[in-house]
Design an enzyme around this catalytic site. Structure first.
Site, PDB file in Angstrom:
ATOM      1  N   TYR A  20       0.963  -1.393   0.049  1.00 36.80           N
ATOM      2  CA  TYR A  20      -0.186   0.088  -0.069  1.00 36.80           C
ATOM      3  C   TYR A  20       0.844   1.203   0.053  1.00 36.80           C
ATOM      4  O   TYR A  20       2.242   1.188   0.382  1.00 36.80           O
ATOM      5  CB  TYR A  20      -0.883  -0.101   1.182  1.00 36.80           C
ATOM      6  CG  TYR A  20      -0.215   0.452   2.546  1.00 36.80           C
ATOM      7  CD1 TYR A  20      -0.178   1.618   3.152  1.00 36.80           C
ATOM      8  CD2 TYR A  20       0.408  -1.069   3.333  1.00 36.80           C
ATOM      9  CE1 TYR A  20       0.601   1.519   4.222  1.00 36.80           C
ATOM     10  CE2 TYR A  20       0.770  -0.714   4.569  1.00 36.80           C
ATOM     11  CZ  TYR A  20       0.970   0.374   5.010  1.00 36.80           C
ATOM     12  OH  TYR A  20       1.519   0.714   6.259  1.00 36.80           O
ATOM     13  N   CYS A  21       0.259   2.402  -0.377  1.00 36.92           N
ATOM     14  CA  CYS A  21       1.056   3.596  -0.256  1.00 36.92           C
ATOM     15  C   CYS A  21      -0.155   4.641   0.169  1.00 36.92           C
ATOM     16  O   CYS A  21      -1.081   4.192   1.034  1.00 36.92           O
ATOM     17  CB  CYS A  21       1.256   4.080  -1.860  1.00 36.92           C
ATOM     18  SG  CYS A  21       0.199   4.284  -2.877  1.00 36.92           S
ATOM     19  N   ARG A  22      -0.034   6.025  -0.171  1.00 35.14           N
ATOM     20  CA  ARG A  22      -1.036   6.814   0.315  1.00 35.14           C
ATOM     21  C   ARG A  22      -2.276   6.808  -0.338  1.00 35.14           C
ATOM     22  O   ARG A  22      -3.358   6.787   0.309  1.00 35.14           O
ATOM     23  CB  ARG A  22      -0.539   8.231   0.343  1.00 35.14           C
ATOM     24  CG  ARG A  22      -1.143   9.466   1.162  1.00 35.14           C
ATOM     25  CD  ARG A  22      -0.748  10.852   0.871  1.00 35.14           C
ATOM     26  NE  ARG A  22      -0.406  11.242  -0.416  1.00 35.14           N
ATOM     27  CZ  ARG A  22      -1.388  11.438  -1.636  1.00 35.14           C
ATOM     28  NH1 ARG A  22      -2.526  11.501  -0.957  1.00 35.14           N
ATOM     29  NH2 ARG A  22      -0.956  11.912  -2.520  1.00 35.14           N
ATOM     30  N   GLY A  58      -2.590   4.883  -3.654  1.00 30.87           N
ATOM     31  CA  GLY A  58      -2.742   3.736  -4.529  1.00 30.87           C
ATOM     32  C   GLY A  58      -2.028   3.977  -5.654  1.00 30.87           C
ATOM     33  O   GLY A  58      -1.916   2.917  -6.498  1.00 30.87           O
ATOM     34  N   ILE A  89      -3.585   3.784   2.076  1.00 35.29           N
ATOM     35  CA  ILE A  89      -3.680   3.919   3.441  1.00 35.29           C
ATOM     36  C   ILE A  89      -4.871   5.059   3.730  1.00 35.29           C
ATOM     37  O   ILE A  89      -5.579   4.948   4.630  1.00 35.29           O
ATOM     38  CB  ILE A  89      -2.513   4.097   4.311  1.00 35.29           C
ATOM     39  CG1 ILE A  89      -2.853   3.791   5.715  1.00 35.29           C
ATOM     40  CG2 ILE A  89      -2.036   5.537   4.043  1.00 35.29           C
ATOM     41  CD1 ILE A  89      -1.730   3.727   6.751  1.00 35.29           C
TER      42      ILE A  89
END
Length: 112
Positions: free
Chosen positions: A80-82, A84, A109
């Protein structure tokens, strides 16, 4: 097949390796299990808050491939990242590195 696809060779193939999961499915699959969970944001973003048990491997660092190669390619990996976007790019890189199952958190996230 559209005329543009014929003329320009656009591919719309979907990966059998990469699966984008909605937040509920992602949470269900990582909760109370030993999984490879990777946060691909920068170290500063990671320090500001992350999913418990996540390992930080910055997608934009020069060591991303090297660090990912230390993980088990036969086991599922959850990333995951901030929002997507980075995890989508990272998913493709993981597939190219030989990972068999990549699960990407839809919306990142901030959507978790």
């Amino acid at each position: 097949m559209s005329i543009l696809k014929k003329l320009f060779g656009f591919k719309t193939t979907q990966s059998n390796v990469i699966k984008v999961l909605n937040p509920n499915d992602f949470k269900t699959q990582i909760t109370n299990k030993k999984v490879q969970l990777v946060d691909v944001r920068t170290p500063n973003e990671f320090q500001s808050g992350h999913i418990k048990g996540a390992k930080n491997i910055d997608a934009f660092s020069g060591t991303f491939n090297k660090k990912c190669n230390t993980l088990n390619k036969e086991e599922p990996i959850y990333i995951y990242c901030r929002s997507g976007a980075r995890s989508k790019q990272a998913s493709k890189r993981l597939e190219a590195l030989g990972f068999k199952e990549v699960y990407d958190l839809k919306g990142g996230i901030s959507n978790f």
